[in-house]
Structure formats: structure tokens, C-alpha cells
Design an enzyme around this catalytic site. Sequence first.
Site, PDB file in Angstrom:
ATOM      1  N   CYS B  33       0.801  -1.219   0.000  1.00 48.22           N
ATOM      2  CA  CYS B  33       0.000   0.000   0.000  1.00 48.22           C
ATOM      3  C   CYS B  33       0.834   1.268   0.000  1.00 48.22           C
ATOM      4  O   CYS B  33       0.286   2.359  -0.011  1.00 48.22           O
ATOM      5  CB  CYS B  33      -0.945   0.011   1.189  1.00 48.22           C
ATOM      6  SG  CYS B  33      -0.049  -0.163   2.713  1.00 48.22           S
ATOM      7  N   CYS B 102       1.076  -5.120   7.269  1.00 52.02           N
ATOM      8  CA  CYS B 102       1.625  -3.876   7.834  1.00 52.02           C
ATOM      9  C   CYS B 102       2.740  -4.167   8.826  1.00 52.02           C
ATOM     10  O   CYS B 102       3.646  -3.356   9.012  1.00 52.02           O
ATOM     11  CB  CYS B 102       0.541  -3.062   8.526  1.00 52.02           C
ATOM     12  SG  CYS B 102      -0.962  -2.930   7.569  1.00 52.02           S
TER      13      CYS B 102
HETATM   14  S1  FES Z   1      -2.552  -0.847   5.249  1.00 45.97           S
HETATM   15 FE1  FES Z   1      -1.014   0.416   4.605  1.00 45.97          FE
HETATM   16  S2  FES Z   1       0.528  -0.084   6.059  1.00 45.97           S
HETATM   17 FE2  FES Z   1      -1.211  -0.771   6.898  1.00 45.97          FE
END
Ligand code: FES
Lengths: 395, 162
Positions: B33, B102
Site C-alpha cells: 500500500c 503492515c
Molecule cells: S494498510 Fe497500509 S501499512 Fe497498513
Amino acid sequence: MGKMIYMDHAATTPVHPKVLEAMMPYFTEKYGNPSSVYSVAQEARKAVDEARDKTARALGCRPSEIIFTSGGTESDNAAVRGAALALRQGGDHIITSSVEHHAVLHTCQSLEKQGLEVTYLPVDRYGQVGVDELEGAITDRTSVISIMMANNEVGTIQPIAEIAEVVKSYRQKGRNLVFHSDAVQAAGALDLDVNKWGVDMLSLSAHKFYGPKGTGVLYLRRGTPFTPYQTGGSQERNRRAGTENVPNIVGLATALELAQTHRESASQHSRRLRDRLIEGILSRIERVQLNGHPTNRLPNNVNFVFEFVEGESILLNLDFAGIAASSGSACTSASLDPSHVLLAMGLPAEVAHGSVRFSLGTANTDDDVDYLLSILPGIVAKLRAMSPLTQTPTS
Amino acid sequence: MYSDKVMDHFFNPRNVGMIQEADGVGIAGNPVCGDLLKLFIKVKDDVIEDIKFQTLGCGAAIATSSMVTEMVKGKTLEEAKTVTNAAVAQALGGLPPVKMHCSNLAADAVHKAIEDYEGKRPGKKSRESLFKGEAAEAGVRGGREAPAYDEHLHHEIPEEED
Ligand code: FES
Ligand SMILES: Cc1ncc(COP(=O)(O)O)c(C=O)c1O
């Protein structure tokens, strides 16, 4: 939890008390199946008929041109797929925009898999489709054009009437073109007269205008080629099979009537709050950018990028302070993709990362805006102090 | 959505900031992300004496950054090397499935900061070349290309401190 300030009306709205009141009898007393002959069923039949009349009045169309659906997603699916498949003999090319809701985009993608061709028009940096570009994309094979009335993320309003003129000119040359518009976000803010806009199909969703979730409208102009996607009983004139969701249909029509009646005052209210909020953010926080068209936008939409920070972390802080909003950050989407709308507008993924949308509603007040403006700068500053992209050392 | 522990670390992150004369710096970028974590360590007698982080990312990214600093502070380098993403997630009382990735940032950055420190010691690779290599690697790790911050942000990015 203390008072919650809800600023996510583009996601959904609470059901208006009058809407709920109108719906209630159809759960427990007038629960009949509208297709049956006895009186408890006939009461339900009458309610659906009346709701259809009301809805038709709001759209300036005939009651027979109204199809009740299970929501905006179904209406969009039905419109694009229904018209594209009906016209497939003569044409197999769809034109849409790259900023449509996924209900349209994913339907188009699924039709591509079935061999149809789709053009996804680019948008300018405000999220607007160019009418000339759209006209340039029309080929001998074009059958369906689907362009949303207003964007759900950035609020940008599309030139629907101008596009309708283009479609009309091609039709006068004998071309069989169908023009659909997803007006899910426009209800309550814009006029919905289908003849004024010149559309052949239009999608609405009740939960965006203080009606119940899971109920929508597909307006289908008489004579528009349409292949039903859901088959079964002969409800909705054979265009959408399935026992009618009577309470929700009653709720939708009641909510739509209210939305139309109060459209001017509600728009004025949110426009004033919107402009205060935009001004307030621009003057209080550095390195921000308003997303969407500066003026040609929905009266209730505020969408900003806060550089060097990530949207979900802003939302969590806002939620802690009692404010509900949303973000186009990859981290807040289940797919972990950043907003396709912001990307189509030319924002790099990492900038879209810091986007937050506030969508206002009738219950929001000046105090709400003041409160938000009092806490937002602190939240952004705190997150920036934590960000590796910000200069300021914090220790 | 998040556990109380995650929320605690998110709202009250431990060891936020930077260390001016860090002995090691580790950068981890999230290819999924596009999030970014920068970790600074101060090492004495093979023990992580001080640690600070800067994170741009979601709630889970910030909380895991904070958590990992607590987990390795005061630990020997050898101990710190054994920290895993799963252990960080577990220490936080778990993460939602969609947020598991993450936690990759946290342990990766610790390992990179230690590598950076070890690379700088006499007889090892110079810090600069290693640092550059790692930053680039952090940007493109994984099957999908992560945004390369320095190149694509259309506004000016403040200079990294050296
Ligand atoms: S969803 Fe982007 S780092 Fe957690
Ligand atoms: C522009 C637009 N189209 C379609 C939809 C889908 O509507 P529904 O939630 O009723 O399926 C939404 C709402 O999310 C929307 O904003």
C-alpha cells in the site's frame, strides 16, 4: 461514546424519521405479497403503485419507466449490462469514464470478458470528462454510454446535459445509442428531471438520501433496449423479477419526495458549511490540496489531500474525537489499492494516500464545522511529526 | 477493528522521532500500500541503547512501529535480529487479516538498521552504499511496485538528514 459528528453522508445517510414511519406498517400489518389477490396484499400493491407514481413525479417520467431494484449497484449493473446485451447485435462498444463507481466499472470489465469493448475516458485534474473526448471515442460499434452525474469521492459534477446533446445528434443520424447516468450521489443535491438531463437510464440509491439501504431505482426510458438480468416472476413488468421489497420501496419514494421538496434549502445549508470547511482547512493547515472541481462540485463534498500523512491514521484520530469521515488511501480499502478516482485525476498513489473526504448532511451544523476545524490541524501536525517525509525533527 | 493494544500504541506511540547521530538507520517501504517506516538505532556494546521511528502509514503500521521499538530496546543485536513480523503482530494482540502485511515494515526496518550498523563497522561495507541500496530495495520489494517517494511526489520532499 459522546456525541458523534457524522460527516460521511456520501457513504450512507440515516433513515429520516418520516421515512421510517411510512415504512413501518408494511412490515407488520400490510405485509402481503403485492402479487396476491386478497386485501392485505392489495394494500401492499397499492403502496408500491403509489411509490412508483411518486418516484416518477420526482424524475419527471412515466410510472412505467421506473424499476425498483436492490440499490445503486444493481441499478448500475442492470443498466449497463441490460442495454449492452440488448444492443449486442448492432454494437458492442461501451464508453464510460475512469472515475465511475465500481458498480459501473466492474460491470464493464465483466462485459469485456464477454467480448465487448470498453473505452474508459480519462478525466482532467478536477475529475471531469471532456465532451469532445467523449464524442471522439464514439465508433460505429458504440452502443452504451455511461457517465455518472456526480462523483462519490470528489463530488465533481459531469457535463451530463452536453453529453446528452451529443448522443441525441448521433441518434438523429440513425444511431442506436443508449445513455445511462449513475445519479446515486446527485439525489437531494441536483435536479433529477430525466428529460432535462436527456438521459435514457438513471440509477438512484435510497440510502444516499435518507432512505433505507438495499433499495434503488433504475429509470428506463420507454423504448430503450433492455435485457433483464434477473429473471423469474413478472414483477416490474418483466424487467426485474422478484417479490417487491414493499417497505423499502415505500421508504425510497417517501425519502425521494422529501429530498426533492427540501433540495434547495438542504443544498444551501450544506454548501455554506462546505465552503466554510474548505476555507477553514486551507487557512489553517499547510500543504493541503482540495480534490475535485473548485466550484462545479456537489454541495456537500469536501475532499482534501494532507501531504506527508496517511488517510486511515487521520480517520482513526478523527473517530477518537467523535468525527466520522472517509479516505481514498490504499490502507482504508479492502483491496489495498488507492482510490482509482484520485489516480485518474493524476494524483500519484502516495499523495492519494493522504486523502480525506468529509460529506455533509442535513444534521451537520456550524458548530460541527468549528469543532472539526479546531481539532484537525492538531491531528495533521501530530501525524506529520511522526512522518519520515516531514522535515521537522521531533526529538 | 483494532485491538486495544494496537489503539494504545497508535494513539500513544513510544519512541517516535529521529536520532541525529544514529549508529544505524533502517528504511522499510510497504509494497502493498505504499507506507514507509524509518528506524534509527543507537548501539553500545552490542546493545540497542536507543531507538526511534518515523512512520507514514495506517493505524497498524504506526502501532507495529511503536511496538517493535519497545520489543528491541535494551536488547542485544543478536536478540533483536530474531524479532519477526509475526511476533510483533502477536505482541499487539493480533491484527485484522487485511492488516497483517503492515507488520512486515516493523521487523524489516529493525533488521535493516542492524545491517546498516554492522556494515559501517571497520572492515564492512560503507554505510552510504548500503543505505542507498536498501532504500531502493525497500521501494521495489515484492511483486508489485511501490511508489518511490523521492521520484514521484510532485511536490518537493524535504531533504533526508544525512
Ligand atoms: S494498510 Fe497500509 S501499512 Fe497498513
Ligand atoms: C456513485 C455511486 N454509484 C453506486 C453506488 C452503489 O450504491 P449501493 O450502495 O446502493 O449499491 C454508490 C454508493 O456507494 C455510489 O456512490
